[in-house]
Structures are given as C-alpha cells and as structure tokens.
Design an enzyme around this catalytic site. Structure first.
Site, PDB file in Angstrom:
ATOM      1  N   ASN A  77     -12.761   2.547  -6.460  1.00  0.00           N
ATOM      2  CA  ASN A  77     -11.336   2.890  -6.502  1.00  0.00           C
ATOM      3  C   ASN A  77     -10.884   3.521  -5.193  1.00  0.00           C
ATOM      4  OD1 ASN A  77     -11.512   1.988  -9.073  1.00  0.00           O
ATOM      5  ND2 ASN A  77     -11.496   4.009 -10.029  1.00  0.00           N
ATOM      6  N   VAL A  78      -9.640   3.213  -4.830  1.00  0.00           N
ATOM      7  CA  VAL A  78      -9.096   3.771  -3.596  1.00  0.00           C
ATOM      8  C   VAL A  78      -8.173   4.964  -3.892  1.00  0.00           C
ATOM      9  CG1 VAL A  78      -9.353   1.632  -2.299  1.00  0.00           C
ATOM     10  CG2 VAL A  78      -7.227   2.028  -3.540  1.00  0.00           C
ATOM     11  N   TYR A 107       0.823  -1.217   0.000  1.00  0.00           N
ATOM     12  CA  TYR A 107       0.000   0.000   0.000  1.00  0.00           C
ATOM     13  C   TYR A 107       0.854   1.264   0.000  1.00  0.00           C
ATOM     14  CZ  TYR A 107      -4.101  -2.871   0.116  1.00  0.00           C
ATOM     15  OH  TYR A 107      -5.068  -3.777  -0.254  1.00  0.00           O
ATOM     16  N   SER A 165     -15.088  -4.567 -14.015  1.00  0.00           N
ATOM     17  CA  SER A 165     -15.350  -5.876 -14.615  1.00  0.00           C
ATOM     18  C   SER A 165     -16.592  -6.529 -14.021  1.00  0.00           C
ATOM     19  CB  SER A 165     -14.139  -6.793 -14.402  1.00  0.00           C
ATOM     20  OG  SER A 165     -13.909  -6.974 -13.018  1.00  0.00           O
ATOM     21  N   HIS A 189     -14.783   1.166  -1.224  1.00  0.00           N
ATOM     22  CA  HIS A 189     -13.695   0.247  -0.848  1.00  0.00           C
ATOM     23  C   HIS A 189     -12.577   0.961  -0.092  1.00  0.00           C
ATOM     24  CE1 HIS A 189     -14.830  -2.945  -4.133  1.00  0.00           C
ATOM     25  NE2 HIS A 189     -15.642  -2.954  -3.089  1.00  0.00           N
ATOM     26  N   GLU A 225     -14.430  -3.153 -22.940  1.00  0.00           N
ATOM     27  CA  GLU A 225     -15.052  -4.241 -23.705  1.00  0.00           C
ATOM     28  C   GLU A 225     -16.272  -4.728 -22.935  1.00  0.00           C
ATOM     29  OE1 GLU A 225     -11.554  -6.536 -23.661  1.00  0.00           O
ATOM     30  OE2 GLU A 225     -11.759  -7.007 -21.540  1.00  0.00           O
ATOM     31  N   CYS A 270      -0.118   6.224  16.128  1.00  0.00           N
ATOM     32  CA  CYS A 270      -1.406   6.820  15.765  1.00  0.00           C
ATOM     33  C   CYS A 270      -1.368   8.313  16.090  1.00  0.00           C
ATOM     34  CB  CYS A 270      -2.537   6.136  16.530  1.00  0.00           C
ATOM     35  SG  CYS A 270      -4.117   6.995  16.345  1.00  0.00           S
ATOM     36  N   CYS A 293      -6.910   3.704  12.908  1.00  0.00           N
ATOM     37  CA  CYS A 293      -6.270   3.118  14.085  1.00  0.00           C
ATOM     38  C   CYS A 293      -7.179   2.029  14.653  1.00  0.00           C
ATOM     39  CB  CYS A 293      -6.012   4.200  15.138  1.00  0.00           C
ATOM     40  SG  CYS A 293      -5.304   3.509  16.658  1.00  0.00           S
TER      41      CYS A 293
HETATM   42  P1  OAD Z   1     -11.005  -4.879 -12.686  1.00  0.00           P
HETATM   43  O1  OAD Z   1      -9.541  -4.875 -12.952  1.00  0.00           O
HETATM   44  O2  OAD Z   1     -11.643  -6.143 -12.251  1.00  0.00           O
HETATM   45  O3  OAD Z   1     -11.774  -4.380 -14.002  1.00  0.00           O
HETATM   46  C1  OAD Z   1     -11.387  -3.247 -14.727  1.00  0.00           C
HETATM   47  C2  OAD Z   1     -12.291  -3.101 -15.944  1.00  0.00           C
HETATM   48  O4  OAD Z   1     -11.912  -1.902 -16.606  1.00  0.00           O
HETATM   49  C3  OAD Z   1     -12.171  -4.233 -16.961  1.00  0.00           C
HETATM   50  O5  OAD Z   1     -13.483  -4.660 -17.353  1.00  0.00           O
HETATM   51  C4  OAD Z   1     -11.443  -3.591 -18.156  1.00  0.00           C
HETATM   52  O6  OAD Z   1     -11.874  -4.101 -19.395  1.00  0.00           O
HETATM   53  C5  OAD Z   1     -11.839  -2.138 -18.002  1.00  0.00           C
HETATM   54  N1  OAD Z   1     -10.842  -1.187 -18.536  1.00  0.00           N
HETATM   55  C6  OAD Z   1      -9.484  -1.294 -18.509  1.00  0.00           C
HETATM   56  N2  OAD Z   1      -8.923  -0.200 -19.058  1.00  0.00           N
HETATM   57  C7  OAD Z   1      -9.952   0.610 -19.446  1.00  0.00           C
HETATM   58  C8  OAD Z   1     -10.023   1.888 -20.084  1.00  0.00           C
HETATM   59  N3  OAD Z   1      -8.923   2.565 -20.429  1.00  0.00           N
HETATM   60  N4  OAD Z   1     -11.237   2.412 -20.321  1.00  0.00           N
HETATM   61  C9  OAD Z   1     -12.366   1.734 -19.963  1.00  0.00           C
HETATM   62  N5  OAD Z   1     -12.363   0.538 -19.369  1.00  0.00           N
HETATM   63  C10 OAD Z   1     -11.176  -0.023 -19.103  1.00  0.00           C
HETATM   64  O7  OAD Z   1     -11.266  -3.687 -11.646  1.00  0.00           O
HETATM   65  P2  OAD Z   1     -12.575  -3.398 -10.755  1.00  0.00           P
HETATM   66  O8  OAD Z   1     -13.796  -3.875 -11.439  1.00  0.00           O
HETATM   67  O9  OAD Z   1     -12.489  -1.983 -10.336  1.00  0.00           O
HETATM   68  O10 OAD Z   1     -11.288  -4.308  -4.542  1.00  0.00           O
HETATM   69  O11 OAD Z   1     -12.267  -4.317  -9.485  1.00  0.00           O
HETATM   70  C11 OAD Z   1     -13.200  -4.321  -8.432  1.00  0.00           C
HETATM   71  C12 OAD Z   1     -12.480  -4.513  -7.109  1.00  0.00           C
HETATM   72  O12 OAD Z   1     -11.629  -5.661  -7.195  1.00  0.00           O
HETATM   73  C13 OAD Z   1     -11.511  -3.400  -6.735  1.00  0.00           C
HETATM   74  O13 OAD Z   1     -12.142  -2.294  -6.127  1.00  0.00           O
HETATM   75  C14 OAD Z   1     -10.582  -4.075  -5.786  1.00  0.00           C
HETATM   76  C15 OAD Z   1     -10.360  -5.361  -6.553  1.00  0.00           C
HETATM   77  O14 OAD Z   1      -9.953  -6.444  -5.842  1.00  0.00           O
HETATM   78  C16 OAD Z   1     -10.654  -4.224  -3.389  1.00  0.00           C
HETATM   79  O15 OAD Z   1      -9.456  -3.983  -3.305  1.00  0.00           O
HETATM   80  C17 OAD Z   1     -11.529  -4.444  -2.209  1.00  0.00           C
END
Ligand code: OAD
Length: 235
Positions: A92-93, A56, A178, A109, A204, A136, A117
């Site tokens: 997103n973080v 992190y 995704s 998230h 996609e 802390c 803390c």
């Molecule tokens: P993913 O990596 O699972 O999905 C990202 C999506 O963005 C995919 O469907 C890609 O096709 C799409 N993508 C990539 N580049 C792009 C671009 N330039 N324009 C448009 N789309 C694009 O990420 P998340 O769905 O955000 O959780 O993942 C969900 C959670 O899983 C995150 O918040 C995190 C992770 O584990 C925690 O950390 C709790």
C-alpha cells in the site's frame, strides 16, 4: 498457538478498505474505474503527466481524510507487545500503518506522501498537490518531480532486504491482497520453501489460497485483531 521468532506480514489494499480507500481489483476498485496503463506506468507519465499528477493528487487528498482502522492498529500493537520480531511489508502507498504506530515497515510499492526528483534523485515528504511546474525542493528544477510510487514495469523497493526476511521468517501472513502482482504474489512460496508457516487473511479465499497452510476469511477489521490476539495472548 506456537511462538514465532520472526513474523512477516504482507499487506495489500484490503487492509485499508474499511478505512475508506479503494482496493484495485474488487468490483468498483481503482483498476475497474481507471485504465492502469494510462496512469501507473512510466510511459503514461511521459505521455500524459498532467493526468497522472491529477490521479495521484486526488489519492493524496483522499488519504488525508481517512484514518487507520482496527486491523492497522492490531498489527502496530503486536509490534509493541510480541516478543518475536515483526516486519510489515506493505504494497500500500497510503500511510495508515505508520499512523497506527507501525515502525518496522517497508513500503515496497512506494508512498503517496513522498515525491522524487528525476534530476537530483532526492526523495522528500510531500502532502500537497504536485504538478508539472512544481520546483524540486532540493535542486530547484521544475518539471522533474514525480510521485514516489513504483509503477508497472519498475522494480519494487527493498527487494534484497525482503528476500532475507522471507528466508528467515517462521510465520508469513498475507493480509488483504489478491496476490495478483509479482513479485509480492510470490513471497508466500519463498517463505514456505524456507520452512515458514503460511497464513492468508482476506475477505475471501484468493486464487493462490492453496499455497497457504491456513486461511481466515472475513473483514480485515475483525479477522486481523482476532488473529493477532491468538498470537499474543499466549506470550
Ligand atoms: P487488490 O485490489 O488486487 O486486492 C485486494 C484484496 O483485498 C482482494 O483479495 C479482496 O478480496 C480483499 N479485501 C477487500 N476488502 C477487504 C476487507 N475489508 N478485508 C479483508 N480483505 C479485503 O489489491 P492488492 O493485492 O493490494 O500496485 O494489489 C496489489 C498491487 O496492485 C497494488 O499495490 C497496486 C496494484 O496495481 C501498484 O500500484 C504498483
């Protein structure tokens, strides 16, 4: 395009990809490079706190080096200009939505730039490295601080408020996610069941594309501003 009273945008890593931040599940994404069970669970933090802090700390450093892109800016602009109510729920973080100017934003998230803390419960801003010996800022105890991130097995933030937003929205737009991680992956079904139009904006079509009434595919920096323009030009 019709006017919508309440719009919910759900964003994921794809919206920040063109700013230079890794997604999770794409080829070369974070969970292809690292084992998420070693880094993003409460058990991993108990077992290997240094490794988790290192991961992190590196991500915190990386976020400092990047800038919001046209997709973040388009959503922030929409919040300012649109007559209807806009909410951005992000998985997103990173802090790119707020740096672009977004205000009505929920980090479900957690946030890289905050720490918590485990002793006194305080949550505070933090942009430096964090380690096992860091004290802390509130109670002064060392060894109790953790990233303010929702790990696997933990409950995301704001779920009650999000439930209300999903029931009340008339347009739900999923951007750059995704749809692999619940509960966020199920938000589209809730919004739809309560009558919202549902739209997917992604590089996609995702596995869940059929739940959406409409899909636009391509780079977020192109399709998000385009979509926002179709909504705002008429109102
Ligand atoms: P993913 O990596 O699972 O999905 C990202 C999506 O963005 C995919 O469907 C890609 O096709 C799409 N993508 C990539 N580049 C792009 C671009 N330039 N324009 C448009 N789309 C694009 O990420 P998340 O769905 O955000 O959780 O993942 C969900 C959670 O899983 C995150 O918040 C995190 C992770 O584990 C925690 O950390 C709790």
């Amino acid at each position: 395009m019709a006017f919508y009273n309440n719009i919910v945008f759900l964003t994921g890593a794809g919206i920040s990809a063109e700013s230079g931040l890794d997604t999770f599940r794409d080829k070369g994404g974070l969970w292809a490079k690292y084992d998420l069970m070693e880094l993003a669970t409460p058990e991993a933090f108990l077992r290997k706190p240094d490794l988790v802090h290192e991961f992190y700390n590196a991500r915190r450093k990386q976020v400092k080096k990047v800038l919001p892109n046209e997709a973040h800016s388009a959503l922030a602009r929409m919040e300012m200009e649109y007559a209807g109510h806009i909410t951005i729920i992000t998985q997103n973080v990173d802090d790119l939505h707020e740096r672009a100017g977004a205000i009505n934003l929920m980090h479900m998230h957690g946030e890289l730039n905050k720490i918590r803390c485990e002793n006194c419960g305080v949550v505070c801003p933090w942009t430096d490295d964090l380690g096992r010996k860091t004290k802390c800022p509130s109670c002064g105890r060392p060894g109790e601080l953790r990233p303010h991130i929702v790990w696997f097995g933990e409950v995301p933030f704001y779920l009650e408020a999000i439930g209300i937003m999903l029931r009340e929205c008339d347009l739900f737009v999923s951007i750059g996610t995704s749809g692999s991680v619940y509960p966020a992956a199920g938000f589209v079904q809730t919004a739809r069941a309560f009558g919202a139009k549902t739209v997917e904006l992604n590089m996609e079509p995702t596995a869940g594309k059929d739940v959406f009434d409409e899909g636009h595919y391509g780079r977020a920096t192109e399709i998000v501003p385009e979509f926002v323009n179709t909504l705002t030009n008429l109102h």
